[in-house]
Write a protein that holds these residues in place. Structure first.
Motif, PDB file in Angstrom:
ATOM      1  N   LEU A  69      32.564 -18.129  12.323  1.00  0.00           N
ATOM      2  CA  LEU A  69      31.528 -19.016  11.770  1.00  0.00           C
ATOM      3  C   LEU A  69      30.223 -18.258  11.527  1.00  0.00           C
ATOM      4  O   LEU A  69      29.596 -18.400  10.477  1.00  0.00           O
ATOM      5  N   LEU A  70      29.822 -17.462  12.504  1.00  0.00           N
ATOM      6  CA  LEU A  70      28.567 -16.691  12.369  1.00  0.00           C
ATOM      7  C   LEU A  70      28.644 -15.755  11.166  1.00  0.00           C
ATOM      8  O   LEU A  70      27.682 -15.608  10.419  1.00  0.00           O
ATOM      9  N   GLN A  74      26.309 -15.215   7.874  1.00  0.00           N
ATOM     10  CA  GLN A  74      25.581 -13.955   8.100  1.00  0.00           C
ATOM     11  C   GLN A  74      24.495 -14.112   9.165  1.00  0.00           C
ATOM     12  O   GLN A  74      23.381 -13.605   9.027  1.00  0.00           O
ATOM     13  N   PHE A  75      24.820 -14.874  10.225  1.00  0.00           N
ATOM     14  CA  PHE A  75      23.912 -15.048  11.361  1.00  0.00           C
ATOM     15  C   PHE A  75      24.282 -14.054  12.466  1.00  0.00           C
ATOM     16  O   PHE A  75      25.457 -13.724  12.628  1.00  0.00           O
ATOM     17  N   LYS A  76      23.274 -13.636  13.226  1.00  0.00           N
ATOM     18  CA  LYS A  76      23.533 -12.802  14.400  1.00  0.00           C
ATOM     19  C   LYS A  76      23.206 -13.615  15.654  1.00  0.00           C
ATOM     20  O   LYS A  76      22.325 -14.484  15.636  1.00  0.00           O
ATOM     21  N   ARG A 213      28.727 -27.945  12.193  1.00  0.00           N
ATOM     22  CA  ARG A 213      27.706 -28.790  11.569  1.00  0.00           C
ATOM     23  C   ARG A 213      26.331 -28.140  11.627  1.00  0.00           C
ATOM     24  O   ARG A 213      25.536 -28.267  10.708  1.00  0.00           O
ATOM     25  N   LEU A 214      26.055 -27.471  12.717  1.00  0.00           N
ATOM     26  CA  LEU A 214      24.706 -26.897  12.893  1.00  0.00           C
ATOM     27  C   LEU A 214      24.441 -25.724  11.945  1.00  0.00           C
ATOM     28  O   LEU A 214      23.347 -25.624  11.369  1.00  0.00           O
ATOM     29  N   LEU A 215      25.417 -24.845  11.773  1.00  0.00           N
ATOM     30  CA  LEU A 215      25.162 -23.644  10.959  1.00  0.00           C
ATOM     31  C   LEU A 215      24.833 -23.990   9.502  1.00  0.00           C
ATOM     32  O   LEU A 215      23.850 -23.463   8.960  1.00  0.00           O
ATOM     33  N   TYR A 223      16.593 -21.751   7.988  1.00  0.00           N
ATOM     34  CA  TYR A 223      16.598 -21.021   9.264  1.00  0.00           C
ATOM     35  C   TYR A 223      17.571 -19.852   9.192  1.00  0.00           C
ATOM     36  O   TYR A 223      18.541 -19.883   8.442  1.00  0.00           O
ATOM     37  N   ILE A 224      17.285 -18.820   9.985  1.00  0.00           N
ATOM     38  CA  ILE A 224      18.220 -17.711  10.106  1.00  0.00           C
ATOM     39  C   ILE A 224      18.323 -17.343  11.587  1.00  0.00           C
ATOM     40  O   ILE A 224      17.305 -17.253  12.277  1.00  0.00           O
TER      41      ILE A 224
END
Ligand code: ZN
Length: 239
Positions: A69-70, A74-76, A213-215, A223-224
């Motif tokens: 999911l991350l 492209q979230f860390k 749902r949050l991402l 947000y990132i």
């Protein structure tokens, strides 16, 4: 005159004494006060939209789904891992690192009585976990998140001894307490603001469902998620 001075000093002494007792009791309650040891629980000034997702108590098979999911957004993130679990799932820990996320120390065995351990026992828990992380990452981790968010004089002395930094949180999902992923999602969303360190656990399907749902919501609102070292401008590992 002499009695006057003595009386004044005694009243002053008593005030200081009572204040310090009060502060000590208060400081051990709330990780965000950081009274015993400097604790990072959010970033006050940072670029608009930057937050840090953090995951405790893994790695576990759910971690793999969270990593997928991350990656899609492209979230860390930062994973505060339990040493014992790292020994069971070293390949998942390597995936965390290979995908550019950060690993921190969350003790070797996550003792239920963590708040009652002596300094020496806390040091042992920290060092046993450090050794395992070092085997996987190649470097000693700098970040420690105490189980249950406990900070007390034993924990403070132990992290001074191991020269690590305590990372708390200011947005707690309660994903191990609330049974319904919709409620967890709305709870995090309601409190969300730039600079947040958000606490999740990579140990259940409920958390995976919450992130689904949050991402997209985070992305939509600009947000990132970055790693804790990135958010706080700190080093995640010793040189
Ligand atoms: Zn934990």
């Amino acid at each position: 005159m002499l009695i006057g001075i003595f009386g004044y000093s005694f009243a002053w002494f008593l005030t200081v004494l009572l204040l310090s007792i009060g502060l000590t009791a208060w400081g051990s309650f709330d990780i965000r006060l950081g009274y015993f040891t400097p604790t990072f629980f959010r970033k006050k000034y940072t670029a608009e939209g930057r937050v840090a997702l953090t995951f405790d108590d893994g790695p576990s098979p759910y971690t793999v789904e969270i990593l997928q999911l991350l990656k899609a957004y492209q979230f860390k993130a930062t994973f505060f891992c339990i040493g014992k679990e790292l020994s069971v799932y070293p390949h998942i820990a390597r995936m965390i690192i290979n995908e550019g996320h950060t690993i921190g120390n969350h003790t070797y065995s996550h003792p239920k009585n963590f708040g009652f351990l002596k300094e020496r026992e806390v040091v042992t828990e920290l060092e046993q976990c450090n050794v395992i992380i070092q085997q996987i990452v190649g470097k000693k981790p700098q970040f420690f998140r105490p189980p249950f968010g406990v900070t007390n004089p034993s924990v403070a002395k132990a992290v001074q001894y191991t020269a690590q930094q305590v990372i708390g949180w200011n947005n707690r999902s309660l994903d191990t307490v609330i049974g319904d992923d919709d409620k967890i999602y709305r709870r995090v969303r309601q409190k969300l603001k730039t600079g947040d360190i958000i606490l999740f656990h990579d140990t259940s399907q409920r958390t995976v469902d919450t992130l689904k749902r949050l991402l997209p919501y985070l992305e939509k609102k600009g947000y990132i998620s970055v790693s804790v070292d990135d958010l706080l401008n700190l080093q995640a590992y010793e040189d």
